[in-house]
Motif scaffolding. Structure first.
Motif, PDB file in Angstrom:
ATOM      1  N   GLY A   1      40.765  -1.331 -51.324  1.00 50.40           N
ATOM      2  CA  GLY A   1      39.664  -1.236 -50.361  1.00 50.40           C
ATOM      3  C   GLY A   1      39.783   0.025 -49.529  1.00 50.40           C
ATOM      4  N   TYR A   2      39.346  -0.053 -48.276  1.00 42.52           N
ATOM      5  CA  TYR A   2      39.340   1.091 -47.370  1.00 42.52           C
ATOM      6  C   TYR A   2      40.215   0.772 -46.165  1.00 42.52           C
ATOM      7  N   PRO A   3      40.634   1.808 -45.449  1.00 43.36           N
ATOM      8  CA  PRO A   3      41.364   1.536 -44.205  1.00 43.36           C
ATOM      9  C   PRO A   3      40.511   0.617 -43.318  1.00 43.36           C
ATOM     10  N   PRO A   4      41.065  -0.459 -42.790  1.00 43.05           N
ATOM     11  CA  PRO A   4      40.263  -1.400 -41.997  1.00 43.05           C
ATOM     12  C   PRO A   4      39.655  -0.758 -40.753  1.00 43.05           C
ATOM     13  N   GLU A   5      40.279   0.339 -40.266  1.00 41.64           N
ATOM     14  CA  GLU A   5      39.766   0.988 -39.057  1.00 41.64           C
ATOM     15  C   GLU A   5      38.392   1.610 -39.288  1.00 41.64           C
ATOM     16  N   ILE A   6      38.016   1.800 -40.559  1.00 38.08           N
ATOM     17  CA  ILE A   6      36.683   2.353 -40.826  1.00 38.08           C
ATOM     18  C   ILE A   6      35.617   1.320 -40.460  1.00 38.08           C
ATOM     19  N   ASP A   7      35.974   0.036 -40.499  1.00 42.84           N
ATOM     20  CA  ASP A   7      35.042  -1.023 -40.096  1.00 42.84           C
ATOM     21  C   ASP A   7      35.082  -1.289 -38.603  1.00 42.84           C
ATOM     22  N   GLU A   8      36.268  -1.156 -38.018  1.00 42.92           N
ATOM     23  CA  GLU A   8      36.381  -1.441 -36.589  1.00 42.92           C
ATOM     24  C   GLU A   8      37.436  -0.527 -35.981  1.00 42.92           C
ATOM     25  N   LEU A   9      36.961   0.445 -35.197  1.00 47.27           N
ATOM     26  CA  LEU A   9      37.875   1.378 -34.549  1.00 47.27           C
ATOM     27  C   LEU A   9      38.773   0.623 -33.575  1.00 47.27           C
ATOM     28  N   PRO A  10      40.057   1.008 -33.513  1.00 50.24           N
ATOM     29  CA  PRO A  10      40.888   0.434 -32.447  1.00 50.24           C
ATOM     30  C   PRO A  10      40.357   0.869 -31.080  1.00 50.24           C
ATOM     31  N   ASP A  11      40.568   0.036 -30.092  1.00 40.13           N
ATOM     32  CA  ASP A  11      40.072   0.340 -28.743  1.00 40.13           C
ATOM     33  C   ASP A  11      41.050  -0.244 -27.742  1.00 40.13           C
TER      34      ASP A  11
ATOM     35  N   MET B   1      34.245  18.766 -44.478  1.00 45.46           N
ATOM     36  CA  MET B   1      34.637  17.639 -45.310  1.00 45.46           C
ATOM     37  C   MET B   1      33.585  16.536 -45.191  1.00 45.46           C
ATOM     38  N   ASP B   2      33.145  16.038 -46.309  1.00 43.42           N
ATOM     39  CA  ASP B   2      32.124  15.006 -46.282  1.00 43.42           C
ATOM     40  C   ASP B   2      32.702  13.711 -45.732  1.00 43.42           C
ATOM     41  N   THR B   3      31.864  12.966 -45.063  1.00 46.56           N
ATOM     42  CA  THR B   3      32.293  11.668 -44.585  1.00 46.56           C
ATOM     43  C   THR B   3      31.747  10.607 -45.519  1.00 46.56           C
ATOM     44  N   PRO B   4      32.551   9.615 -45.841  1.00 48.76           N
ATOM     45  CA  PRO B   4      32.108   8.596 -46.783  1.00 48.76           C
ATOM     46  C   PRO B   4      31.159   7.622 -46.098  1.00 48.76           C
ATOM     47  N   ALA B   5      30.285   7.039 -46.858  1.00 49.43           N
ATOM     48  CA  ALA B   5      29.511   5.932 -46.323  1.00 49.43           C
ATOM     49  C   ALA B   5      30.479   4.791 -46.044  1.00 49.43           C
ATOM     50  N   PRO B   6      30.339   4.158 -44.897  1.00 53.05           N
ATOM     51  CA  PRO B   6      31.256   3.041 -44.623  1.00 53.05           C
ATOM     52  C   PRO B   6      31.035   1.919 -45.625  1.00 53.05           C
ATOM     53  N   PRO B   7      32.085   1.244 -46.013  1.00 54.51           N
ATOM     54  CA  PRO B   7      31.936   0.154 -46.971  1.00 54.51           C
ATOM     55  C   PRO B   7      31.068  -0.936 -46.380  1.00 54.51           C
ATOM     56  N   SER B   8      30.337  -1.623 -47.225  1.00 53.63           N
ATOM     57  CA  SER B   8      29.338  -2.553 -46.709  1.00 53.63           C
ATOM     58  C   SER B   8      29.968  -3.861 -46.263  1.00 53.63           C
ATOM     59  N   GLN B   9      31.055  -4.241 -46.899  1.00 51.38           N
ATOM     60  CA  GLN B   9      31.616  -5.531 -46.491  1.00 51.38           C
ATOM     61  C   GLN B   9      32.913  -5.320 -45.724  1.00 51.38           C
ATOM     62  N   LYS B  10      33.213  -6.268 -44.880  1.00 50.65           N
ATOM     63  CA  LYS B  10      34.454  -6.199 -44.100  1.00 50.65           C
ATOM     64  C   LYS B  10      35.652  -6.324 -45.040  1.00 50.65           C
ATOM     65  N   LYS B  11      36.568  -5.360 -44.939  1.00 51.12           N
ATOM     66  CA  LYS B  11      37.796  -5.464 -45.714  1.00 51.12           C
ATOM     67  C   LYS B  11      38.957  -5.853 -44.807  1.00 51.12           C
TER      68      LYS B  11
END
Lengths: 205, 205
Positions: A75-85, A1-11
């Motif tokens: 937009g995109y799931p916010p976790e794509i910008d910042e993984l939970p930790d 499965m292809d992975t998307p390019a992460p969105p450029s701006q914070k959502k």
């Protein structure tokens, strides 16, 4: 499965769009979460937002166009910008499931079930849901698993299987919807984390 | 997830129904495997079987009724009557995936993707697909896993997780369909067996 390019701006944390267009798109998503695609209408969207139906038609053309614009506005799931930790792989996986994105787990899962249903009608909508929802979620789970390997929490054997492992939780939406009219439930996803995904990764159950 | 009562009569190896009604129902399933539900029509079924459209309407009423009758005519997965027993859990799981039921893995998976799409339109069809396809398959996988525990091939810890584990392979149909216009592929299911299900059961990868 292809992975998307992460969105450029914070959502992440993006406030609800309170412009007139934003309210129409939000009302459209509400309707998609509430009822079958066939029962979603521009009339209803117009009634909920106090705008003229003719205005909506002039702005978006058709119901399908309006739905596409509404999905794009998510937009995109916010976790794509910042993984939970949060300190453990399990807590991080649950954090994705319990994300407040799109109103929290219950509304979001119901909305996705509605979009999944509507996707069968339109290749454009199907591709958009794959690009904005399914592939980003597979990518989030992939990154969480790889990070856990890098931290020494999981065996390196997980790396070779990560494409399949990362797809397990997103895949559950389909089955749950097929089986219950109410759509997928948050607890089903938690059970898959504990009963399937973590054991498949060799993590302690 | 509830388990269905096993069907009382053997459906395995049932010959293709060559009565006139049987041919109409088989042609309907062919069309459901070939195209979107909206593009399936009584006209096309009539053309393929050489029967008059008015006859089909008299016999089945509507397209939805004809599709329901066609799905009912499929029966149940033959594995619900007789579990495969090929000497290893992996071989048995692959045997279910490679079952010749409904024309083999490729046609069957494509047909199920079409039924999944159509199920969003009709609660009756959705319930029938759940009863005749999804729940029996979950039950087949559940029995295979429990039998492997009983034979000492898997840890007894699998028993407590078997509801989730048995749903993993049936769940994949949804994701695959959502991601590729071509529908789910047999190899995706084999990857899930090797990368997810067997490791989650603690079986040697």
């Amino acid at each position: 499965m292809d992975t998307p390019a992460p969105p450029s701006q914070k959502k992440r944390g993006r406030p609800r769009d309170l412009t007139r267009d934003g309210m129409v798109l939000a009302a459209t998503l509400d309707l998609l979460a509430e009822r079958a695609y066939e029962q979603v209408s521009l009339d209803e969207v117009a009634a909920r937002t106090g705008r003229a139906k003719t205005t909506l038609y002039r702005r978006w053309g058709t119901k399908d166009d309006l739905v596409l614009a509404a999905v794009r506005s998510m937009g995109y799931p916010p976790e794509i910008d910042e993984l939970p930790d949060r300190g453990s792989l399990r807590d991080d996986l649950i954090a994705v499931i319990d994300s407040p994105w799109l109103g929290g787990a219950s509304r979001r899962l119901t909305l996705f079930a509605g979009l999944s249903a509507a996707s069968h009608r339109s290749a454009t909508l199907r591709d958009m849901v794959a690009t904005q929802v399914t592939q980003p979620y597979v990518e989030v789970y992939r990154r969480l698993l790889i990070r856990a390997v890098e931290r020494g929490l999981l065996s390196t054997s997980v790396v070779d299987r990560v494409a399949s492992l990362a797809a397990v939780i997103p895949a559950m939406s389909g089955l749950s919807f097929a089986q219950t009219p109410a759509g997928p439930r948050r607890d089903d996803f938690v059970s898959i984390v504990d009963d399937v995904l973590l054991p498949a990764c060799g993590a302690a159950p």
